[in-house]
Design an enzyme around this catalytic site. Structure first.
Site, PDB file in Angstrom:
ATOM      1  N   ARG A 517       0.841  -1.199   0.000  1.00 46.56           N
ATOM      2  CA  ARG A 517       0.000   0.000   0.000  1.00 46.56           C
ATOM      3  C   ARG A 517       0.879   1.253   0.000  1.00 46.56           C
ATOM      4  O   ARG A 517       2.095   1.165  -0.152  1.00 46.56           O
ATOM      5  CB  ARG A 517      -0.946  -0.023   1.191  1.00 46.56           C
ATOM      6  CG  ARG A 517      -0.263   0.105   2.533  1.00 46.56           C
ATOM      7  CD  ARG A 517      -1.304   0.114   3.650  1.00 46.56           C
ATOM      8  NE  ARG A 517      -0.655   0.181   4.942  1.00 46.56           N
ATOM      9  CZ  ARG A 517      -1.011  -0.541   5.987  1.00 46.56           C
ATOM     10  NH1 ARG A 517      -1.996  -1.416   5.898  1.00 46.56           N
ATOM     11  NH2 ARG A 517      -0.396  -0.387   7.142  1.00 46.56           N
ATOM     12  N   ASP A 518       0.252   2.403   0.223  1.00 45.57           N
ATOM     13  CA  ASP A 518       0.995   3.661   0.086  1.00 45.57           C
ATOM     14  C   ASP A 518       1.803   4.004   1.335  1.00 45.57           C
ATOM     15  O   ASP A 518       1.858   5.139   1.753  1.00 45.57           O
ATOM     16  CB  ASP A 518       0.005   4.796  -0.217  1.00 45.57           C
ATOM     17  CG  ASP A 518      -1.083   4.893   0.852  1.00 45.57           C
ATOM     18  OD1 ASP A 518      -1.088   4.066   1.788  1.00 45.57           O
ATOM     19  OD2 ASP A 518      -1.933   5.795   0.743  1.00 45.57           O
ATOM     20  N   GLU A 519       2.432   3.007   1.917  1.00 42.95           N
ATOM     21  CA  GLU A 519       3.143   3.224   3.170  1.00 42.95           C
ATOM     22  C   GLU A 519       4.599   2.761   3.012  1.00 42.95           C
ATOM     23  O   GLU A 519       5.484   3.565   2.827  1.00 42.95           O
ATOM     24  CB  GLU A 519       2.413   2.473   4.284  1.00 42.95           C
ATOM     25  CG  GLU A 519       2.714   3.037   5.652  1.00 42.95           C
ATOM     26  CD  GLU A 519       1.620   2.732   6.680  1.00 42.95           C
ATOM     27  OE1 GLU A 519       1.871   3.005   7.833  1.00 42.95           O
ATOM     28  OE2 GLU A 519       0.545   2.243   6.325  1.00 42.95           O
ATOM     29  N   ASP A 526       7.657  -2.279  14.704  1.00 38.12           N
ATOM     30  CA  ASP A 526       7.360  -3.568  14.081  1.00 38.12           C
ATOM     31  C   ASP A 526       8.514  -4.563  14.187  1.00 38.12           C
ATOM     32  O   ASP A 526       8.335  -5.765  14.119  1.00 38.12           O
ATOM     33  CB  ASP A 526       7.038  -3.385  12.588  1.00 38.12           C
ATOM     34  CG  ASP A 526       5.833  -2.500  12.360  1.00 38.12           C
ATOM     35  OD1 ASP A 526       5.564  -1.644  13.218  1.00 38.12           O
ATOM     36  OD2 ASP A 526       5.156  -2.659  11.332  1.00 38.12           O
ATOM     37  N   TRP A 578       7.787   2.404  20.290  1.00 42.45           N
ATOM     38  CA  TRP A 578       8.336   2.389  18.923  1.00 42.45           C
ATOM     39  C   TRP A 578       9.811   2.816  18.902  1.00 42.45           C
ATOM     40  O   TRP A 578      10.672   2.019  18.488  1.00 42.45           O
ATOM     41  CB  TRP A 578       7.459   3.231  17.988  1.00 42.45           C
ATOM     42  CG  TRP A 578       6.508   2.411  17.162  1.00 42.45           C
ATOM     43  CD1 TRP A 578       6.472   2.334  15.804  1.00 42.45           C
ATOM     44  CD2 TRP A 578       5.467   1.529  17.628  1.00 42.45           C
ATOM     45  NE1 TRP A 578       5.490   1.458  15.387  1.00 42.45           N
ATOM     46  CE2 TRP A 578       4.854   0.954  16.483  1.00 42.45           C
ATOM     47  CE3 TRP A 578       4.998   1.156  18.864  1.00 42.45           C
ATOM     48  CZ2 TRP A 578       3.812   0.041  16.561  1.00 42.45           C
ATOM     49  CZ3 TRP A 578       3.950   0.248  18.951  1.00 42.45           C
ATOM     50  CH2 TRP A 578       3.376  -0.295  17.811  1.00 42.45           C
ATOM     51  N   GLU A 794      -1.344  -8.251   8.502  1.00 42.12           N
ATOM     52  CA  GLU A 794      -1.194  -7.165   9.477  1.00 42.12           C
ATOM     53  C   GLU A 794      -2.142  -7.355  10.661  1.00 42.12           C
ATOM     54  O   GLU A 794      -1.835  -6.964  11.785  1.00 42.12           O
ATOM     55  CB  GLU A 794      -1.510  -5.834   8.787  1.00 42.12           C
ATOM     56  CG  GLU A 794      -1.408  -4.616   9.668  1.00 42.12           C
ATOM     57  CD  GLU A 794      -1.587  -3.327   8.887  1.00 42.12           C
ATOM     58  OE1 GLU A 794      -2.219  -3.364   7.809  1.00 42.12           O
ATOM     59  OE2 GLU A 794      -1.096  -2.286   9.349  1.00 42.12           O
TER      60      GLU A 794
HETATM   61  C1  BGC Z   1       1.943   0.441  10.023  1.00 42.34           C
HETATM   62  C2  BGC Z   1       2.459  -0.346  11.176  1.00 42.34           C
HETATM   63  C3  BGC Z   1       2.962   0.637  12.166  1.00 42.34           C
HETATM   64  C4  BGC Z   1       1.789   1.418  12.624  1.00 42.34           C
HETATM   65  C5  BGC Z   1       2.036   2.360  13.739  1.00 42.34           C
HETATM   66  C6  BGC Z   1       0.777   1.198  10.511  1.00 42.34           C
HETATM   67  O1  BGC Z   1       0.135   1.869   9.530  1.00 42.34           O
HETATM   68  O2  BGC Z   1       1.656  -0.342   8.941  1.00 42.34           O
HETATM   69  O3  BGC Z   1       3.203  -1.384  10.830  1.00 42.34           O
HETATM   70  O4  BGC Z   1       3.742   0.140  13.166  1.00 42.34           O
HETATM   71  O5  BGC Z   1       1.141   2.034  11.567  1.00 42.34           O
HETATM   72  O6  BGC Z   1       1.034   3.239  13.884  1.00 42.34           O
END
Ligand code: BGC
Length: 938
Positions: A517-519, A526, A578, A794
């Site tokens: 996706r757009d990420e 993670d 994080w 996910e």
């Molecule tokens: C990502 C995750 C990430 C999270 C944190 C998501 O959109 O895909 O892997 O850790 O946002 O907010």
């Protein structure tokens, strides 16, 4: 000079080089496996003291020497292969060094200089004092170490895509926006003359965002999507190519194609504005050396020509590439091409970041998948199924009239009607388009994009495609495989396979959250502890050391670290979980690779972050948290995040326990570096947090913390924060939650999931984890697999949840599952007091109806094997321990007297020392060698 990370990388690069044998040369050289072919002979590194490692292997399997050890070594580094062959180390001759260190040996020769070639080899003395032969020679070369070495200037074309006419039509507006994100590729060229025979020709270049280099029409190197991703404001990678074979006496040409990559990245504003660094640009230096010591430098400057009219009409990583074969420019990278219509390449602004050698494995096409089916859900719409959710792109083979345009769209899933399901890709257009030139069979593969997909929709195909019209090209960081695992339980094997595919596909010179996706960003949370599991799959040393540097690059002066690194999205939320990866991941590198250097180099960054975050502590509690225990299994099929308070873990518990864990790691690092005051300070603060957490959240009457969620039990247990007297009660509470509330299913999200499998196993309930591992009902990895997953979703409910955040290829829910498989099921563990597997523990866990496990891990010392099988109550363990290491082996048995090794009682077995009985296992000390233990288990 230069930063730490590059030192680390070079060490790993070089570490892969030498393999030598210690048995007398009378044995045939039948075992000379380089540990990692990809990293052989790295060029253009920019560290002053690379670290060298070698693997001591036997030449013959026929007669094994147990307990083999290095007692001394000698390293030679020479400036030419000829000198090295004569055993003359003009750069470094370490002499005979009495030492058992065979990994991470720091180069201590003459100071390295730009462009220097360093040819090296090593020999060792074994436990009997006998010298080995010299290893095969290996090489590294230095890059351009000083900014003044760079004579080239940045050239490019700061020209946006053609402006579209203003429109009120919604669809047109969207089309215009997409067009504005996709530039035409820039093609650059330059001719030069070579007058004499070439001794060596080397290209150093940085082509941003992405680039390919051609010399005399041939592509230099087989890497793709190069160079690696960085925060371009801080750091820009250059790559080094040996092009000696491509340059010839006479007229030559050098050409470069530039794509957007993440450099030109004008994407939308959600969830955060994407950092856009400007238009593609190039800085290049091609150095041609002659036998007489003279050198010509061909550098990027305005004498180069540039055009945007080539066949790549539009490109970006997320939306795809458009290629018009009618615009191909045959011979554009050869001498004599008519470039009169091209313009002079203007000098453009430098990107800002420091030019730094790229010392991670290149991204390559690492495999090809053939489709397993093709359907036609609508007339003219063909859908190919590659049978696997993969990352990369397609190779299309097509014949047809000129001007025919074939489109390829990529998706992870299909809708019930057999067409693509695209809702979960958000704004990523994932479309490659190929326009035919109309001359025979044409083959198209894009260059400057990639997709995460299993299904490909083909439209505009002239005629009817067949299964051979297209294939999937797998693209990822070309990392050596580090371990393999199989067992008697098919669901576990299937999940493991899915995880390997998922991890591999999310390597894109950073570790991404998802590839489709757009990420596609480097979200820190993670991969925190989960990274340790990846280390058993692939050689991640260089990649993760580089990512740790990306984290340091994102650090603000106040100490805050972005949740996303490189910081393409600026997320300075100052939550604990994080950014804590900046402290946790160095421990993975320390444990797996004995990388003390990464700890030392990164230490100031970690201290700064700890100090910054400590400002948020009130009465021993830190409550800074953003994401909670991200993605616990929700109670309803459509939900992304649970709304049930009982499933959620309070923010202060997550933040305080994680910060406590970080402080303990900092204590370890400070002690390692001899910073005793720091160590005491971190430890004292950790104690305060521990006391406060117990004081505020422990409920003695219930035997749990706060609401007693699974994660609220797991974290204090994992970090040893629970008072000894209460441990059993907290553990039992966790067990009751699992057996009662979640009916033997996992109930944790990203945070708790990184610990739960080991906490349960170490507390004596491996059977519960075995249940998680073999479940095929919701929520479980097996459920995902049963519902079509060939990677890891996910969301636990990825088959039913809202598509707005529902990737089919995420890594985070793996948690500590891979660690569990290797370190508990197979039982291969490193003793943290002797990192890098200098001291190994082999402690398998026969559990459930599992009858056999086969696993190995290639440590820096060599291969560690742990295979076991159970026939009734008879257990057989086959264990291999590499030379120069020792191991403690736990042989499950009801009676120590029952244990044999190679059919002899352990007391009589060569090289085996029985130490004690512990928890129904005979504990034995061994040195290197292959052992076959047998016992009777209860
Ligand atoms: C990502 C995750 C990430 C999270 C944190 C998501 O959109 O895909 O892997 O850790 O946002 O907010």
């Amino acid at each position: 000079m230069k930063d730490y990370i590059t030192r680390r990388l070079a060490a790993v690069l070089v570490s892969a080089l030498a393999t030598l044998s210690y048995l007398p040369s009378a044995y045939a050289a039948d075992v000379v496996n380089l540990r990692c072919e990809y990293l052989k002979n790295p060029l253009g590194i920019d560290v002053e003291k690379p670290r060298l490692s070698w693997v001591i292997e036997e030449r013959s399997q026929r007669s094994e020497v147990r307990g083999q050890k290095q007692t001394a070594y000698q390293v030679l580094v020479a400036s030419t292969p000829e000198l090295l062959a004569k055993a003359k180390g003009d750069l470094w001759d370490s002499g005979k060094v009495a030492s058992d260190q065979s990994i991470q040996v720091e180069y201590a020769g003459k100071p390295v200089e730009s462009r220097m070639e360093c040819h090296w080899k090593v020999r060792v003395w074994d436990k009997g004092g006998k010298a080995s032969d010299w290893s095969k020679p290996a090489l590294w070369s230095m890059g351009l170490l000083q900014p003044s070495d760079w004579k080239g200037v940045w050239i490019g074309l700061d020209e946006p895509p053609r402006e579209m006419p203003a429109t009120t039509n919604k669809a047109m507006q969207v089309a215009n926006e997409i067009a504005s994100r996709r530039l035409a590729a820039r093609w650059l060229r330059k001719e030069f003359t070579v007058c004499h025979k070439v001794k060596r020709a080397t290209a150093y270049f940085s082509g941003l965002g992405l680039s390919e280099l051609y010399v005399n029409g041939q592509k230099a190197g087989d890497d793709v999507l190069s160079p690696g991703l960085t925060d371009y404001r801080k750091r820009v990678f250059y790559v080094t190519r040996d092009v000696t074979e491509l340059v010839r006496v006479g007229q030559n040409a050098v050409g470069v194609i530039l794509g957007n990559g993440r450099f030109y990245a004008p994407r939308g504003k959600t969830p955060a504005p994407t950092e856009d660094s400007g238009f593609p640009k190039l800085c290049l230096q091609l150095e041609v050396e002659y036998g007489d010591g003279t050198c010509d430098e061909i550098v990027s400057d305005p004498s180069w020509k540039i055009t945007t009219t080539g066949p790549i009409r539009a490109n970006n990583e997320y939306d795809g590439e458009e290629y018009d074969a009618r615009r191909e420019m045959p011979g554009w990278a050869n001498a004599g091409f008519n470039d009169a219509a091209w313009s002079s390449a203007p000098i453009v602004g430098a990107p800002g970041g420091e030019l730094t050698a790229q010392m991670i494995n290149p991204i390559r096409v690492t495999g090809t998948l053939k489709p397993i089916a093709v359907t036609e859900p609508k007339p003219g719409v063909f859908v190919f199924d590659l049978g696997q959710n993969m990352v990369g792109w397609c190779r299309l083979k097509v014949r047809g009239p000129a001007g025919t345009s074939v489109s390829l769209r990529h998706a992870e899933k299909l809708k019930p009607d057999g067409t693509l399901y695209l809702a979960n890709l958000r704004s990523a257009e994932v479309t490659d388009a190929f326009t035919l030139k109309g001359k025979g069979r044409e083959i198209y593969e894009p260059r400057f994009t990639y997709h995460g997909f299993r299904f490909v929709e083909v439209t505009g195909f002239p005629g009817k495609p067949t299964l051979t019209s297209l294939e999937g090209r797998i693209v990822n960081d070309d990392l050596a495989t580090a371990g393999e695992f199989t067992c008697s339980q098919p669901t576990i094997n299937r999940i493991y396979r899915n995880m390997v595919w998922g991890v591999r596909g999310n390597y894109r010179s950073i570790v991404t959250d998802c590839p489709q996706r757009d990420e596609r960003q480097g979200w820190l949370g993670d991969r925190s502890v989960e990274s340790k599991g990846e280390a058993y799959l692939f050689d991640i040393a260089a990649l993760y050391a580089k990512w740790v540097q990306d984290m340091a690059d994102s650090q603000r002066t106040n100490g805050s670290i972005s949740d996303v690194c490189p910081e393409y999205w600026s997320f300075h939320k100052d939550n604990v979980t994080w950014p804590s990866s900046a402290v946790i991941i160095p421990s993975t590198l320390l444990d797996q690779y004995a990388d003390t250097d990464v700890v030392a180099r990164h230490y100031p960054c970690m201290v700064k972050w700890i100090d910054h975050m400590s400002g948020y502590i009130t009465n021993g509690i830190i409550s800074k948290d953003n994401y909670g225990d991200w993605c616990v299994p929700p109670e309803e099929s459509k939900l992304i995040h649970s709304k049930d308070p009982a499933r959620k873990t309070a923010k202060p518990i997550l933040a305080t326990s994680y910060f406590y864990h970080c402080l303990k790691l900092m204590t370890r690092y400070a002690t390692l570096l001899g910073k005793t005051e720091d160590a005491a300070r971190f430890d004292a603060l950790a104690d305060q947090l521990d006391a406060a957490l117990n004081e505020k959240f422990y409920q003695p009457e219930k035997g749990c913390y706060d609401n007693g969620s699974q994660t609220a039990c797991v974290l204090p247990l994992a970090f040893d924060m629970v008072p000894a007297a209460e441990r059993e009660r907290v553990f039992n509470h966790l067990v009751e939650k699992i057996t009662g509330e979640t009916k033997d299913h996992i109930g944790t999200g990203l945070i708790g999931g990184q610990w739960i499998n080991r906490v349960l196993t170490d507390g004596g309930r491996a059977d519960l984890v075995y249940g998680f591992a073999t479940n095929t009902t919701y929520p479980s990895w097996g459920y995902m697999a049963e519902h079509g997953a060939t990677t890891v979703w996910e969301l636990w409910n990825g088959d039913t949840a809202d598509p707005s955040m529902n990737s089919g290829n995420h890594v985070m829910l793996i948690g500590d599952f891979i660690i569990w498989i290797y370190e508990r099921l197979a039982g291969i563990q490193c003793d943290p007091d002797a990192p890098g597997f200098k001291k190994i523990t082999i402690k398998p866990t026969p559990v459930g109806d599992l009858t056999w496990v086969k696993a190995h891990y290639d440590s820096l010392y060599g291969r560690i094997v742990s295979n076991w099988k159970r026939e009734g109550s008879k257990l057989t363990m086959e264990v291999t321990i590499p030379a120069d290491t020792t191991a403690t082996v736990f042989v499950p048995t009801k009676d120590a007297a029952d244990v044999t090794e190679a059919a002899k009682p352990v007391a009589k077995a060569e090289g085996v020392k029985f130490l004690r009985m512990e928890n129904k296992a005979a504990v034995c000390a061994v040195g290197s060698g292959t052992y076959r233990f047998q016992s009777t288990i209860p």
